[in-house]
Design an enzyme around this catalytic site. Structure first.
Site, PDB file in Angstrom:
ATOM      1  N   ASP A  35       5.113  14.710 -12.291  1.00  0.00           N
ATOM      2  CA  ASP A  35       4.395  14.386 -13.527  1.00  0.00           C
ATOM      3  C   ASP A  35       3.057  13.695 -13.276  1.00  0.00           C
ATOM      4  O   ASP A  35       2.325  13.387 -14.217  1.00  0.00           O
ATOM      5  CB  ASP A  35       5.264  13.535 -14.454  1.00  0.00           C
ATOM      6  N   GLY A  36       2.735  13.427 -12.005  1.00  0.00           N
ATOM      7  CA  GLY A  36       1.450  12.811 -11.695  1.00  0.00           C
ATOM      8  C   GLY A  36       1.339  11.356 -12.097  1.00  0.00           C
ATOM      9  O   GLY A  36       0.238  10.806 -12.152  1.00  0.00           O
ATOM     10  N   ASP A  79      -0.634   4.045   1.290  1.00  0.00           N
ATOM     11  CA  ASP A  79       0.469   4.961   0.972  1.00  0.00           C
ATOM     12  C   ASP A  79       1.794   4.501   1.578  1.00  0.00           C
ATOM     13  O   ASP A  79       2.511   5.271   2.204  1.00  0.00           O
ATOM     14  CB  ASP A  79       0.126   6.386   1.420  1.00  0.00           C
ATOM     15  N   GLY A  93      -1.384  14.352  -5.198  1.00  0.00           N
ATOM     16  CA  GLY A  93      -0.532  14.884  -6.250  1.00  0.00           C
ATOM     17  C   GLY A  93      -0.454  14.051  -7.510  1.00  0.00           C
ATOM     18  O   GLY A  93      -0.032  14.554  -8.555  1.00  0.00           O
ATOM     19  N   ARG A  94      -0.853  12.786  -7.444  1.00  0.00           N
ATOM     20  CA  ARG A  94      -0.813  11.944  -8.648  1.00  0.00           C
ATOM     21  C   ARG A  94      -1.967  10.940  -8.671  1.00  0.00           C
ATOM     22  O   ARG A  94      -1.864   9.874  -9.261  1.00  0.00           O
ATOM     23  CB  ARG A  94       0.529  11.219  -8.763  1.00  0.00           C
ATOM     24  N   ASP A 137       0.113  12.400   6.982  1.00  0.00           N
ATOM     25  CA  ASP A 137      -0.702  12.391   5.759  1.00  0.00           C
ATOM     26  C   ASP A 137      -0.826  10.988   5.174  1.00  0.00           C
ATOM     27  O   ASP A 137      -1.599  10.787   4.228  1.00  0.00           O
ATOM     28  CB  ASP A 137      -0.125  13.347   4.712  1.00  0.00           C
ATOM     29  N   ARG A 152      -7.469  11.391   5.865  1.00  0.00           N
ATOM     30  CA  ARG A 152      -6.222  11.183   6.600  1.00  0.00           C
ATOM     31  C   ARG A 152      -6.193  12.021   7.878  1.00  0.00           C
ATOM     32  O   ARG A 152      -6.975  12.965   8.033  1.00  0.00           O
ATOM     33  CB  ARG A 152      -5.032  11.587   5.717  1.00  0.00           C
ATOM     34  N   LYS A 163      -3.936   6.035  -8.508  1.00  0.00           N
ATOM     35  CA  LYS A 163      -2.546   6.431  -8.292  1.00  0.00           C
ATOM     36  C   LYS A 163      -1.867   6.401  -9.656  1.00  0.00           C
ATOM     37  O   LYS A 163      -1.882   5.366 -10.336  1.00  0.00           O
ATOM     38  CB  LYS A 163      -1.872   5.455  -7.319  1.00  0.00           C
TER      39      LYS A 163
END
EC number: 2.7.7.-
Length: 475
Positions: free
Chosen positions: A125-126, A268, A92-93, A258, A186, A113
């Site tokens: 907003d990424g 992560d 997502g980012r 994930d 993942r 990232k």
């Protein structure tokens, strides 16, 4: 566009070649500013690059302005988040920047990232806050120093935007982090394919994983046995990783499926924390209300995640084979934990039957006393002397900071350690200081220390504490 040193790498489109069922092509955001705040020169030789020849401008062009590298891939995946299945996930980012062969012949990923929005940003907003980038650099490098398998931080570029976050004072500064590791694939990458009922894509992905990350298994001629061997090895790698976290005093924070790498690496770990005190019930994430991902529960959660991975893999691996493999997780994790904890205590080759009582005594002391978990090992490294074998009174004689209650608790530990010293050979005793130096960096990266580092950056743009902490990790 001008060239940069990172364009000289021979990128290998391994994940790209799997096909568009696994990824989306995305573009990097454009940022108003590019200030290189961190570059990890220690990783450049692995990439076949000479640190002396790679300029800061090369880092900025590659990992701030994203010149000369396309396509970027947002990877698709699902996952169990706090025990509930979520089919609305994916990068997502960040994105997969590229893959390359290290000088060791192995395939590595470069991933970003904070590089902009993707189809999976879910209204975000990424972006990555600068504080988040600073935290991850510190975590990844300390984990590596502590012997934990982890993604490493390659660079951190401040990007000149103001971000609004509900969990930290806003507006706050923005950044792009670039990470280097074996694979971003993942557990949840497989789970998504099961959700889509695509066993063909599961087998294709598993063949890819074995070929690139478990290539020794290709020597097994029978594909079914090869698949089983993969799961057995993944169980072992994940058990070792959970043990490494415990010994390091590291709480990942959000061990959703994930956030579990198929290669058995740490990544992560956004809300992570290193223990201040030894507390099995400590939780790192403020939103982990029931302690699901507590420090001491990490092995059980890793085993749970491996069990959930059996669902998509059951298309290509018999469930009974995976169930049998998973039963080995507990013993493997415990054995690895004992070996690694003994190294932190200075014993590189002490038989487990002799060392177990010392580890148990160490756990008892650390859990009942007020001493800092990392400071205990730093003090042991700094104060140990072969003369300790002469008299139990010599052990930790220079530790006036202990309270009377803690000093009493320490006596039982000292007697146990003294007994081990008495039984050791002279060469074993001589080797202890070197083992302690290798296992115990002279640095503490608990939340109060991170906050001090961040306050200096945020209020005065003073990066000296940050740099000094990273330098001290190498001592």
């Amino acid at each position: 566009m001008s060239g940069h040193r990172f364009q000289a790498l021979e990128y290998e489109p391994a994940f790209l070649s799997l096909g568009e069922q696994y990824w989306d092509k995305v573009q990097a955001a454009t940022f108003p500013q590019h200030i290189l705040r961190f570059r990890n020169d220690a990783l450049l030789p692995l990439m076949g690059l000479d640190p002396a020849e790679v300029t800061d401008a090369d880092f900025i062009a590659a990992f701030g302005q994203f010149q000369g590298r396309e396509p970027f891939l947002a990877m698709r995946y699902h996952g169990y988040q706090f025990g509930e299945y979520n089919p609305h996930l994916g990068d997502g980012r960040g994105f997969l920047y590229g893959q390359f062969r290290g000088v060791d012949g192995q395939l590595y990923d470069l991933g970003t990232k904070g590089s902009g929005t993707t189809p999976y940003s879910r209204g975000g907003d990424g972006r990555l806050t600068l504080k988040g980038g600073v935290r991850e650099v510190l975590a990844s490098e300390l984990l590596h120093r502590l012997g934990v398998r982890t993604f490493r931080s390659l660079s951190l570029v401040e990007t000149g935007e103001s971000l609004w976050r509900g969990d930290e004072p806003s507006p706050t500064r923005s950044s792009v982090l670039v990470r280097l590791g074996r694979s971003h694939i993942r557990f949840g990458t497989f789970e998504r394919l099961h959700y889509l009922r695509r066993p063909d894509l599961i087998q294709r992905l598993l063949d890819h994983v074995i070929a690139y990350y478990y290539p020794h298994l290709l020597e097994i001629p029978d594909p079914k046995e090869r698949n089983c061997a993969f799961y057995r090895e993944l169980v072992a790698r994940t058990a070792d990783l959970a043990a490494q976290w415990l010994v390091a005093g590291f709480c990942h924070g959000v061990l959703n499926t994930d956030n579990m790498a198929i290669t058995g690496e740490s990544f992560d770990y956004g809300p992570y924390a290193f223990l201040e005190r030894y507390d099995l019930g400590f939780t790192a994430a403020s939103f982990d209300y029931y302690g699901r991902y507590a420090y001491g529960n990490q092995p059980a959660i890793c085993a749970w995640n491996l069990e959930k991975l059996q669902i998509p893999l059951s298309w290509v691996i018999p469930l009974e084979e995976m169930a049998a493999a998973l039963k080995t997780f507990g013993d493997r994790c415990q054995t690895t934990y004992l070996k690694l904890m003994l190294k932190r205590l200075g014993w590189a080759d002490l038989p487990l039957e002799l060392g177990r009582s010392l580890v148990v005594e160490t756990q008892a002391f650390l859990s009942r006393s007020l001493i800092s978990y990392p400071q205990f090992f730093i003090s042991l490294r700094q104060e140990f002397s072969p003369e300790w074998a002469a008299d139990v009174g010599h052990l930790f004689s220079g530790s006036p900071t202990l309270t009377p209650a803690d000093q009493k608790l320490l006596e039982a530990w000292k007697r146990c350690y003294f007994e081990r010293l008495q039984q050791a050979t002279p060469p074993q005793r001589v080797a202890i200081p070197q083992t302690l130096r290798a296992a115990n960096p002279l640095v503490i990266v608990t939340r109060p220390h991170i906050e001090q580092i961040w306050q200096a950056i945020d209020q005065e743009d003073d990066w000296s504490r940050f740099r000094a902490t990273l330098e001290l990790m190498q001592v």
